[in-house]
Design a protein around this motif. Structure first.
Motif, short mmCIF file in Angstrom:
data_model
loop_
_atom_site.label_atom_id
_atom_site.label_comp_id
_atom_site.label_asym_id
_atom_site.label_seq_id
_atom_site.Cartn_x
_atom_site.Cartn_y
_atom_site.Cartn_z
N UNK A 132 0.23 4.23 112.51
CA UNK A 132 -0.70 4.01 111.40
C UNK A 132 -1.57 5.24 111.16
N UNK A 133 -2.06 5.84 112.24
CA UNK A 133 -2.85 7.05 112.09
C UNK A 133 -2.03 8.19 111.52
N UNK A 134 -0.76 8.30 111.94
CA UNK A 134 0.11 9.34 111.41
C UNK A 134 0.34 9.17 109.91
N UNK A 135 0.52 7.92 109.48
CA UNK A 135 0.73 7.66 108.05
C UNK A 135 -0.49 8.07 107.23
N UNK A 136 -1.68 7.72 107.72
CA UNK A 136 -2.90 8.09 107.01
C UNK A 136 -3.10 9.60 106.99
N UNK A 137 -2.79 10.27 108.11
CA UNK A 137 -2.95 11.72 108.18
C UNK A 137 -1.98 12.43 107.25
N UNK A 138 -0.75 11.95 107.19
CA UNK A 138 0.23 12.58 106.30
C UNK A 138 -0.16 12.40 104.85
N UNK A 139 -0.62 11.20 104.49
CA UNK A 139 -1.06 10.97 103.11
C UNK A 139 -2.22 11.89 102.75
N UNK A 140 -3.17 12.03 103.66
CA UNK A 140 -4.32 12.88 103.39
C UNK A 140 -3.91 14.35 103.27
N UNK A 141 -3.01 14.79 104.12
CA UNK A 141 -2.57 16.19 104.09
C UNK A 141 -1.81 16.50 102.79
N UNK A 142 -0.90 15.62 102.43
CA UNK A 142 -0.11 15.86 101.22
C UNK A 142 -0.99 15.83 99.97
N UNK A 143 -1.96 14.91 99.94
CA UNK A 143 -2.85 14.83 98.78
C UNK A 143 -3.72 16.07 98.62
N UNK A 144 -3.94 16.81 99.73
CA UNK A 144 -4.76 18.03 99.66
C UNK A 144 -3.96 19.25 99.23
N UNK A 145 -2.68 19.29 99.55
CA UNK A 145 -1.88 20.45 99.19
C UNK A 145 -1.10 20.23 97.89
#
Length: 397
Positions: A132-145
């Motif tokens: 779950x934490x990995x999914x949130x981190x990936x979403x946040x990273x992709x939304x920033x780049x």
């Protein structure tokens, strides 16, 4: 001054002018009689209780925030045993008791605790939290780049909506191998396999990712991506739609109840709005989980096929059973379940889902009641206000 009126009081706007009372030489004895001055009468504003202090609004905000935190903790910790039971029922094609209603799970849980200990239903909780934490981190990273938004509203454009859906598809696709490894950890029996380490989900997910060719009955991860992504995105969008509809209905009903009481306001208070959002979130999540439950059963069976996983036998709660399936894909899995287990075979373990959301509702209501009682105890008492004018009844207003 006109003759004969020397002894009359001066009058201002139809009221006696009492300015002479403030003079220093005001006589307290007049013709041998004591002059009685009017008492200072405190003025208690009638609406003082209708104007709660600002601290009350702050406390209500904390209540909504704490209820949201309680829901998050409930989803990740308290209901994890029910998630384990539900998944073990879903992936077992030889299960005779489908456990559609919650009551049939009670004796099974008692036997599992007797044979394997009280921690047996909390297996895999570390990997679930990591995924779950990995999914949130990936979403946040992709939304920033990228220009893809992480959140959307009802006023978002069609382009923004498409970019948001694309973000969800990419995030779910990247997490799918690790989700598959986490699924194995949550359903495998502890008495028939070694307990995995907390970081083994990354190793097993990476191994599953590089296995691109068929290995026995194991389905390669690229074949699992389309149904897994379609399931995750479809359930997410359906949840958003149901939450928006239920939230709108609750807002309308709340305003109608205010109109009936004669206390209508254009905007609802923040505390009521938070409560509506919390209720609509619980309702929409349960409806989505129930509607997509058969699809989830198919997805879980495909992920575990060929992994040599041994699970607890939830017919008795005292033995284990291996998973031996040979599905060629999602459509074959669905048709095989219908033909061999019946339509209810897609809903194996549905009783655990009912218990899961019952626990969420109970916990949220209990915490909300406790916080409301604390608010009542800690609420500051309203202060009485007094009019500074000693002769309030002579004022112009």
């Amino acid at each position: 001054m006109m003759a004969g009126l020397e002894s009359y009081d001066r009058v201002y706007r139809g009221k006696p002018d009492r300015s002479w009372e403030n003079e220093k030489n005001f006589p307290y004895i007049y013709h041998g009689q004591e002059v009685i001055r009017p008492l200072d009468v405190p003025v208690v504003h009638p609406l003082v209780e209708d104007s709660p202090p600002s601290e009350d609004v702050t406390v209500k905000k904390y209540i909504g925030a704490c209820c949201g935190l309680a829901t998050l903790i409930t989803e990740t910790l308290l209901v994890h045993p029910l998630i384990v039971l539900r998944r073990q029922c879903q992936v077992n094609p030889g299960l005779n008791k489908y456990h559609i209603i919650p009551i049939t799970l009670v004796p099974v849980v008692i036997r599992l605790h007797q044979t394997q200990g009280i921690n047996t239903l909390w297996k895999g909780i570390g990997s679930v939290l990591l995924v779950k934490g990995m999914l949130l981190a990936i979403e946040d990273f992709i939304s920033k780049i990228t220009p893809w938004p992480k959140e959307i509203t009802c006023n978002s454009s069609l382009k923004t909506f498409g970019q948001h859906v694309l973000l969800k598809c990419v995030s779910i696709g990247l997490v799918t191998p690790f989700y598959s490894a986490s699924l194995v950890e949550t359903v495998q029996s502890e008495i028939a396999s070694e307990s995995p380490g907390i970081l083994d989900v990354f190793r097993d997910g990476a191994i599953r990712l590089v296995e691109v060719s068929n290995k026995g009955r194991l389905i390669p991860i690229y074949s699992l991506l389309p149904p897994t992504i379609a399931h995750g995105v479809s359930k997410y969008l359906f949840t958003l739609a149901i939450q928006g509809v239920t939230s709108r209905i609750m807002h309308i009903r709340q305003k109608q109840s205010q109109e009936i009481r004669g206390a209508y306001s254009r905007d609802l208070s923040e505390a009521i709005a938070q409560d509506i959002e919390l209720q609509s979130s619980l309702i929409s999540t349960f409806v989505a989980e129930a509607l997509f439950y058969p699809w989830e059963t198919v997805i879980h069976r495909l992920h575990l096929q060929g992994t040599r996983t041994i699970i607890d036998n939830l017919d008795t709660g005292r033995s284990v059973t291996p998973l031996l399936t040979g599905y060629s894909g999602a459509s074959d899995c669905y048709s095989t379940i219908i033909s061999t287990e019946g339509p209810l075979g897609l809903y194996k373990g549905f009783g655990a889902l009912i218990l899961e959301f019952t626990a969420k509702v109970v916990v949220v209501r209990v915490i909300k009641w406790v916080l409301t009682e604390l608010q009542t105890v800690l609420r500051p008492k309203p202060k009485l206000t007094r009019d500074t004018s000693p002769y309030w009844y002579y004022s112009d207003t």
